[in-house]
Motif scaffolding. Structure first.
Motif, PDB file in Angstrom:
ATOM      1  N   VAL A  73     -37.358 -47.258  50.716  1.00 42.09           N
ATOM      2  CA  VAL A  73     -38.200 -46.060  50.856  1.00 42.09           C
ATOM      3  C   VAL A  73     -39.006 -46.107  52.149  1.00 42.09           C
ATOM      4  O   VAL A  73     -39.259 -45.065  52.760  1.00 42.09           O
ATOM      5  CB  VAL A  73     -39.123 -45.864  49.630  1.00 42.09           C
ATOM      6  N   GLY A  74     -39.358 -47.298  52.606  1.00 39.01           N
ATOM      7  CA  GLY A  74     -40.057 -47.408  53.880  1.00 39.01           C
ATOM      8  C   GLY A  74     -39.195 -46.964  55.041  1.00 39.01           C
ATOM      9  O   GLY A  74     -39.657 -46.262  55.953  1.00 39.01           O
ATOM     10  N   ARG A  75     -37.939 -47.346  55.000  1.00 38.58           N
ATOM     11  CA  ARG A  75     -37.023 -46.951  56.075  1.00 38.58           C
ATOM     12  C   ARG A  75     -36.736 -45.455  56.037  1.00 38.58           C
ATOM     13  O   ARG A  75     -36.637 -44.803  57.082  1.00 38.58           O
ATOM     14  CB  ARG A  75     -35.733 -47.756  55.976  1.00 38.58           C
ATOM     15  N   VAL A  76     -36.598 -44.896  54.831  1.00 38.30           N
ATOM     16  CA  VAL A  76     -36.359 -43.455  54.729  1.00 38.30           C
ATOM     17  C   VAL A  76     -37.553 -42.682  55.261  1.00 38.30           C
ATOM     18  O   VAL A  76     -37.396 -41.688  55.982  1.00 38.30           O
ATOM     19  CB  VAL A  76     -36.045 -43.065  53.270  1.00 38.30           C
ATOM     20  N   ALA A  77     -38.754 -43.125  54.941  1.00 34.17           N
ATOM     21  CA  ALA A  77     -39.956 -42.464  55.454  1.00 34.17           C
ATOM     22  C   ALA A  77     -39.991 -42.508  56.976  1.00 34.17           C
ATOM     23  O   ALA A  77     -40.321 -41.509  57.636  1.00 34.17           O
ATOM     24  CB  ALA A  77     -41.202 -43.120  54.872  1.00 34.17           C
ATOM     25  N   ALA A  78     -39.638 -43.652  57.541  1.00 33.75           N
ATOM     26  CA  ALA A  78     -39.644 -43.790  59.002  1.00 33.75           C
ATOM     27  C   ALA A  78     -38.601 -42.876  59.641  1.00 33.75           C
ATOM     28  O   ALA A  78     -38.863 -42.236  60.672  1.00 33.75           O
ATOM     29  CB  ALA A  78     -39.389 -45.244  59.383  1.00 33.75           C
ATOM     30  N   LEU A  79     -37.420 -42.799  59.036  1.00 35.33           N
ATOM     31  CA  LEU A  79     -36.379 -41.915  59.563  1.00 35.33           C
ATOM     32  C   LEU A  79     -36.804 -40.458  59.478  1.00 35.33           C
ATOM     33  O   LEU A  79     -36.560 -39.677  60.405  1.00 35.33           O
ATOM     34  CB  LEU A  79     -35.072 -42.113  58.785  1.00 35.33           C
ATOM     35  N   ALA A  82     -39.192 -39.805  62.254  1.00 33.95           N
ATOM     36  CA  ALA A  82     -38.524 -39.885  63.553  1.00 33.95           C
ATOM     37  C   ALA A  82     -37.686 -38.650  63.846  1.00 33.95           C
ATOM     38  O   ALA A  82     -37.484 -38.284  65.014  1.00 33.95           O
ATOM     39  CB  ALA A  82     -37.642 -41.139  63.606  1.00 33.95           C
ATOM     40  N   HIS A  83     -37.201 -37.995  62.802  1.00 33.51           N
ATOM     41  CA  HIS A  83     -36.331 -36.827  62.991  1.00 33.51           C
ATOM     42  C   HIS A  83     -37.034 -35.515  62.665  1.00 33.51           C
ATOM     43  O   HIS A  83     -36.380 -34.485  62.474  1.00 33.51           O
ATOM     44  CB  HIS A  83     -35.062 -36.990  62.145  1.00 33.51           C
ATOM     45  N   GLY A  84     -38.363 -35.559  62.637  1.00 32.74           N
ATOM     46  CA  GLY A  84     -39.126 -34.337  62.455  1.00 32.74           C
ATOM     47  C   GLY A  84     -39.057 -33.746  61.064  1.00 32.74           C
ATOM     48  O   GLY A  84     -39.276 -32.540  60.882  1.00 32.74           O
ATOM     49  N   LEU A  85     -38.777 -34.583  60.071  1.00 29.11           N
ATOM     50  CA  LEU A  85     -38.636 -34.109  58.695  1.00 29.11           C
ATOM     51  C   LEU A  85     -39.729 -34.662  57.781  1.00 29.11           C
ATOM     52  O   LEU A  85     -39.651 -34.515  56.561  1.00 29.11           O
ATOM     53  CB  LEU A  85     -37.259 -34.497  58.148  1.00 29.11           C
ATOM     54  N   GLY A  86     -40.728 -35.278  58.377  1.00 26.86           N
ATOM     55  CA  GLY A  86     -41.761 -35.931  57.595  1.00 26.86           C
ATOM     56  C   GLY A  86     -42.536 -34.992  56.691  1.00 26.86           C
ATOM     57  O   GLY A  86     -43.032 -35.398  55.641  1.00 26.86           O
ATOM     58  N   ASP A  87     -42.623 -33.710  57.087  1.00 28.51           N
ATOM     59  CA  ASP A  87     -43.368 -32.756  56.259  1.00 28.51           C
ATOM     60  C   ASP A  87     -42.549 -32.275  55.066  1.00 28.51           C
ATOM     61  O   ASP A  87     -43.092 -31.614  54.171  1.00 28.51           O
ATOM     62  CB  ASP A  87     -43.810 -31.560  57.099  1.00 28.51           C
ATOM     63  N   ARG A  88     -41.259 -32.605  55.029  1.00 32.65           N
ATOM     64  CA  ARG A  88     -40.397 -32.153  53.935  1.00 32.65           C
ATOM     65  C   ARG A  88     -39.931 -33.299  53.036  1.00 32.65           C
ATOM     66  O   ARG A  88     -39.259 -33.053  52.030  1.00 32.65           O
ATOM     67  CB  ARG A  88     -39.170 -31.424  54.492  1.00 32.65           C
ATOM     68  N   VAL A  89     -40.246 -34.520  53.405  1.00 34.48           N
ATOM     69  CA  VAL A  89     -39.775 -35.676  52.632  1.00 34.48           C
ATOM     70  C   VAL A  89     -40.960 -36.509  52.166  1.00 34.48           C
ATOM     71  O   VAL A  89     -41.776 -36.958  52.971  1.00 34.48           O
ATOM     72  CB  VAL A  89     -38.820 -36.553  53.467  1.00 34.48           C
TER      73      VAL A  89
END
Length: 209
Positions: A73-79, A82-89
């Motif tokens: 889950v830490g890696r998914v959050a970082a990805l 990094a890809h501008g999807l942090g507000d949706r994940v």
């Protein structure tokens, strides 16, 4: 085996994998299922490397990605960031043997939620079905065959059929409809780049009431 053993095992599995800079590809059964659906709230059970969760987010879904492994889950959050999807994940660690993510969802997916550790899968999937909003869908995709690169090459290994999986969830047909229970084949690519035909066992349930 204990929950601690399972957590240590899956943390080790994910830590041993190279950290990805690119988003992993989504599962084929997810993309074909979601095609044409309006984006809403999605829950990814056992998110692993995050390919499904991040693909859904890129399609406009609001995604909760959960896994037993804190490394995953830490890696998914970082990805996602990094890809501008942090507000949706949103990522969260859950041991589904003990806890289930809160909320109501329009789509819940569980791809290859297999483990040798303690997990009452039928109860987890039943809980997932109850977490759907009316009209929401639960997509369960299991292995239906053994790939040449699979760690378990037991020739006597038996994979429950999609009909058995659906029956095990035990949902009231007055409130849930099994829209799909089949065993399609596809060409898969292994970690070493080799390809082989594999079978998926697919169950798609829609909440109607």
């Amino acid at each position: 085996m204990s929950s601690t053993d399972a957590t240590a095992f899956w943390d080790g599995v994910h830590a041993a994998r190279p950290t990805a800079a690119d988003v992993p590809p989504p599962n084929a059964r997810l993309t074909e299922t979601v095609a044409g659906l309006p984006p809403g709230d999605a829950l990814d059970l056992g998110c692993g490397g995050g390919g499904d969760a991040l693909w859904l987010a890129a399609q406009g879904w609001r995604v909760t990605a959960t896994d037993l492994s804190a490394v995953a889950v830490g890696r998914v959050a970082a990805l996602a960031h990094a890809h501008g999807l942090g507000d949706r994940v949103t990522t969260a660690r859950h041991d589904l043997h003990r806890s289930f993510p809160p909320g109501a969802f329009d789509l819940i997916c569980a791809h290859y939620l297999h483990t040798d550790f303690a997990l009452d899968r039928d109860t987890v999937l039943r809980t997932a079905a109850h977490a759907l909003r009316p009209g929401g869908r639960l997509l369960v995709v299991d292995h239906g065959s053994t790939a040449p690169w699979s760690w378990n090459q037991d020739p006597d290994l038996r994979y429950p059929s999609p009909q058995e999986v659906a029956a095990g969830i035990g949902l009231d047909p007055a409130a849930w409809t099994v829209e799909r229970a089949d065993a399609p084949r596809r060409i898969a690519t292994g970690p070493d780049g080799s390809t082989a035909e594999v079978t998926d066992h697919v169950v798609l349930v829609r909440r109607t009431g």
